[in-house]
Design a protein around this motif. Sequence first.
Motif, PDB file in Angstrom:
ATOM      1  N   ASP A  79       0.840  -1.198   0.000  1.00 47.38           N
ATOM      2  CA  ASP A  79       0.000   0.000   0.000  1.00 47.38           C
ATOM      3  C   ASP A  79       0.875   1.247   0.000  1.00 47.38           C
ATOM      4  O   ASP A  79       1.971   1.256   0.533  1.00 47.38           O
ATOM      5  CB  ASP A  79      -0.907   0.011   1.241  1.00 47.38           C
ATOM      6  N   GLY A  80       0.363   2.317  -0.583  1.00 45.59           N
ATOM      7  CA  GLY A  80       1.062   3.595  -0.529  1.00 45.59           C
ATOM      8  C   GLY A  80       1.892   3.911  -1.750  1.00 45.59           C
ATOM      9  O   GLY A  80       2.159   5.064  -2.038  1.00 45.59           O
ATOM     10  N   THR A 134       6.535   2.631  -0.791  1.00 48.67           N
ATOM     11  CA  THR A 134       6.697   1.182  -0.640  1.00 48.67           C
ATOM     12  C   THR A 134       7.324   0.542  -1.873  1.00 48.67           C
ATOM     13  O   THR A 134       8.078  -0.422  -1.744  1.00 48.67           O
ATOM     14  CB  THR A 134       5.349   0.513  -0.326  1.00 48.67           C
ATOM     15  N   GLU A 185      -4.664   1.894   0.155  1.00 52.30           N
ATOM     16  CA  GLU A 185      -5.182   1.225   1.347  1.00 52.30           C
ATOM     17  C   GLU A 185      -6.641   1.594   1.607  1.00 52.30           C
ATOM     18  O   GLU A 185      -7.375   0.856   2.272  1.00 52.30           O
ATOM     19  CB  GLU A 185      -4.324   1.599   2.566  1.00 52.30           C
ATOM     20  N   THR A 223       2.414   6.343   5.808  1.00 51.91           N
ATOM     21  CA  THR A 223       2.803   5.030   5.284  1.00 51.91           C
ATOM     22  C   THR A 223       4.269   4.742   5.579  1.00 51.91           C
ATOM     23  O   THR A 223       4.626   3.637   6.011  1.00 51.91           O
ATOM     24  CB  THR A 223       2.556   4.968   3.764  1.00 51.91           C
ATOM     25  N   SER A 231       2.623   7.279  12.235  1.00 54.30           N
ATOM     26  CA  SER A 231       1.832   6.120  11.805  1.00 54.30           C
ATOM     27  C   SER A 231       0.527   5.978  12.580  1.00 54.30           C
ATOM     28  O   SER A 231      -0.336   5.182  12.198  1.00 54.30           O
ATOM     29  CB  SER A 231       2.652   4.832  11.943  1.00 54.30           C
TER      30      SER A 231
END
Length: 443
Positions: free
Chosen positions: A70-71, A75, A224, A312, A324
Motif C-alpha cells: 500500500d502507498g 513502498t 489502502e 505510510t 503512523s
Amino acid sequence: MNNNHKIGLTALTALVFSSMVGAGIFSLPQNMAEVAGVDAIILGWVITGTGILLLAGCFLHLSRLVPELDGGIYTYARAGFGDTPGFLSAWGYWLCATIGVVSYLVVAFAAIGSLTDTQNFVLFGDGNTLPAFAGESMILWIVHFLILRGVKQAALINLLATLAKSLPLIIFIGCAWWYFDPAKFTFDQTGQALNTPFIDQVKNTMLITLWVFTGVEGAIILSERAKNRHDIGKATCLGVIFALILYIAISLLSLGVMNRAEVASLPNPSMSGIMAFMTGVGGKILISIGLIISVLASYLSWIIYSAEVPCTAAEYGAFPKRFSKKNENGTSPAALMMTSLTVQICLFMVMFTGKGYNTLVLISTSMILVPYFLVAAFLVKLSFRIKTSLSVKSIGTGACLYGLWLIYAAGLDTLLLSAILYVPGLILFFYTQKSQHPETVKT
C-alpha cells in the motif's frame, strides 16, 4: 480500516483527475507558447502523453503484481531498492506535494486579485500580500480540520468540486474550437522567432508537462483506502486519459485563437486572456472562477496525499513512529500537522520574499523526478525477477527511459536544487533509524 471510510472508483478517479488538473492548466497556453513553436509543442505532447501513459501503466501493473504494498511511491521504492532510496522517494514526493499545495493557494488568491484589484488598489496582488496570506492561512486550517474528520468525506467534497471546475474548461474548449483559425495555428509553426533549436524547444516543454501531470499516482497513494483494489489501476488510467485530452485540446486550440507570440505575451492565467479575447469580460470572469474552484479542489487532493505518504513511511520505520498513528477516521494527525505547518511556513516565506507561483512550481517539480523514476525502475526489476510478460517489461522500460529523459531535460540547476532539498530529509531519516530499535520497524 472500516469499509465506511473507503473510497470507490468514481471518487478515486476524481482525486487523480483533480490533483492533475489544477492551476497548471489555466496557465498552460502561455507557458507552452513562451518556450516552443507548434511543431515542438506537438512533439512534446507526443513524448509526454506516451511517457505518462507508460507511468500510469507502471502503477496499474504494480497495484496488481504486488497488491500487498500500500502507498505506492514509498513502498515500491523501498521494496525495490532498500530503506534509503525508499525514504528519499517518500521525502521527495512529500516535498513536491507540500510545496505544490502552497502554489495552489497562492495562485487561487492571485486569481481573486485579478477580479478585485485595480491599479490604485491592490488587495491580493499575486497571492503574496498580507490579506492574501490571511486568506490562504484560513483555508489551510479549514481543510486541515476537514481531513481530520476523514479522507472519505474530503474525497466526496473533491468529487463535487471536480465536476464544478470541469464545466469552464469544457466551455473554453468549445469556444476555442469555434474561433479556431488555421492561419494563426500555422503561423511560425516551427517557432523560428524564438531563436531556439528545435530539440531545446521540446526539452523546454518537459517540466511544464510534467508539472501538469503530477498527481497521476493519487489512487496508488490512497490504495489502502480503496474499496476494490482493481479500481486503483482503473482510476489512474481514466484520470490520465481525461487529463491528457484536456491538456492537448487547450494548449493547441489556443494557438488557433491567437498566434503563438500573442499567447506567449499574455499574463497568467493565460486562459482568462484568451477567453476574454473570444467572449469579453464575462468569459474572463468565468475562467477566473473556474481557476479558483480548480486549484482549491486540487489543493484538497494534494493535502490528502501529503499527509498519507509520511504515515505510510512511518509504518516501515522511515519516519518517526508517531506519524503512523491514526485517529478514528483513519487520518494521521501528526503527519497532517507536519504538512500543514510546513505549508504555513512556506506561505509566510512567499509573503516575506514576494515570490510567486512559477518559483514554487519549479521547486515542486524538481522533487518528483526521483520518485517517478524509482517506480518505473521497480517494475522493471520486478518484471524480470518474476518473469512477467514482454508487455509489462516494455512498459517498465519505456517509463524508465521517459524518467531519464525528464532528468536530462530538467537541466543541472534543477537537479542541484532538488539535491539540496533532500539533505534535511536524510538528516531526519538517519535520526529516525538511530532512535528506533530494529524490532519496532515493520518488515
